[in-house]
Design an enzyme around this catalytic site. Structure first.
Site, PDB file in Angstrom:
ATOM      1  N   TYR A 100      -0.845  -0.567  10.424  1.00  0.00           N
ATOM      2  CA  TYR A 100      -1.058  -0.975   9.031  1.00  0.00           C
ATOM      3  C   TYR A 100       0.098  -0.487   8.161  1.00  0.00           C
ATOM      4  O   TYR A 100       0.671  -1.253   7.373  1.00  0.00           O
ATOM      5  CB  TYR A 100      -2.382  -0.420   8.520  1.00  0.00           C
ATOM      6  CG  TYR A 100      -2.702  -0.804   7.096  1.00  0.00           C
ATOM      7  CD1 TYR A 100      -3.216  -2.060   6.798  1.00  0.00           C
ATOM      8  CD2 TYR A 100      -2.504   0.091   6.046  1.00  0.00           C
ATOM      9  CE1 TYR A 100      -3.517  -2.421   5.488  1.00  0.00           C
ATOM     10  CE2 TYR A 100      -2.801  -0.259   4.741  1.00  0.00           C
ATOM     11  CZ  TYR A 100      -3.306  -1.511   4.461  1.00  0.00           C
ATOM     12  OH  TYR A 100      -3.599  -1.861   3.165  1.00  0.00           O
TER      13      TYR A 100
ATOM     14  N   SER B 241       0.858  -1.192   0.000  1.00  0.00           N
ATOM     15  CA  SER B 241       0.000   0.000   0.000  1.00  0.00           C
ATOM     16  C   SER B 241       0.888   1.234   0.000  1.00  0.00           C
ATOM     17  O   SER B 241       2.024   1.195   0.495  1.00  0.00           O
ATOM     18  CB  SER B 241      -0.883   0.004   1.263  1.00  0.00           C
ATOM     19  OG  SER B 241      -1.547   1.241   1.426  1.00  0.00           O
TER      20      SER B 241
END
Length: 262
Positions: A159, A149
């Site tokens: 994350y 990501s």
């Protein structure tokens, strides 16, 4: 000595995709099937997996297998490792796509949630990559795509930290194994229209409309960059600019929009 140029996997070889029933994973399955690859689809929902497999077989004339597995569970990971290491049924392409997000801040989450989150994004991806490499290196041929990501380049909690590990690992692995015929690429999409944020319960209106991507473009650019031998793929020019800026701007300016529940 420079690494040889990667050779695209021929049609008829097998690709294994985790998180394959929706979003980016489903789009990887569709595009790889369109390229003529047979598929092993991995996800938790057995009924949904079977429906997706039948749809792809009918539309593209390829063969499919399904593995219903929870990749935060050791037994689920072991089932996929067993398939990846089966010498009678080689896997030429591995797409580590399965992932989840946590809506709340780190200190508000139960540590068990955070541990499962870390296992899925880091430990499971590492184990499956290690398993796939055994056959790929012996054949001097293979492709591994780790779906990371743009959060990997931003300060956005655990994350981001997990995806940063995946990017760093992929960069090293591509350097180490490209000369032996195996290309490893971290694909780093920005905000993408999938079920991912809906499952988190996130209010998507917080993020400006221009920041949203379509899964089709993310996967198309990611596959092309993997075929070119790139270690890191950041789909779309807008996100290439944003990630470049993130390297020089203060953290407080590049942390991105806040996560907010619906």
């Amino acid at each position: 000595m420079t690494a040889p140029a990667p050779v695209p996997a021929p049609a008829g070889t097998t690709a294994l995709i985790t998180g394959a029933t929706a979003g980016i994973g489903a789009e990887f399955a569709r595009q790889l099937a369109d390229h003529g690859h047979n598929l092993v689809l991995v996800a938790r929902d057995a009924a949904r997996l079977q429906t997706k497999a039948e749809e792809l077989e009918k539309r593209y004339g390829i063969s499919t297998e399904v593995i219903s597995a929870d990749l935060t569970d050791d037994a689920g990971v072991a089932a996929v490792v067993a398939r990846l290491t089966d010498p009678a049924r080689p896997v030429e392409i591995l797409v580590n796509n399965a992932g989840t997000g946590l809506l709340r801040s780190f200190e508000e989450n139960d540590i068990a949630e955070e541990t499962r989150h870390l296992k899925l994004h880091v430990e499971t991806a590492m184990q499956l990559t290690h398993a796939a490499l055994q056959g790929m290196l012996s054949r001097h041929s293979g492709r591994i795509i780790n779906v990371a990501s743009v959060a990997a380049f931003l300060p956005r909690g655990s994350y981001s930290a997990a995806k940063a590990w995946l990017v760093s690992f992929s960069r090293w692995a591509n350097l180490a194994y490209a000369k032996r015929g195996v290309t490893v690429t971290a694909v780093c999409p920005g905000f993408t229209h999938t079920e991912f944020h809906d499952r988190m319960g996130m209010d998507k209106t917080v993020t400006p409309r221009w920041m949203w991507l379509q899964a089709e473009q993310v996967v198309r650019e990611g596959l092309a960059d993997n075929e070119r031998g790139k270690a890191v793929s950041v789909p779309t020019r807008r996100y290439k600019v944003l990630t470049a800026a993130a390297r020089i701007l203060p953290d407080r300016l590049v942390a991105g929009p806040p996560r907010r529940p619906k």
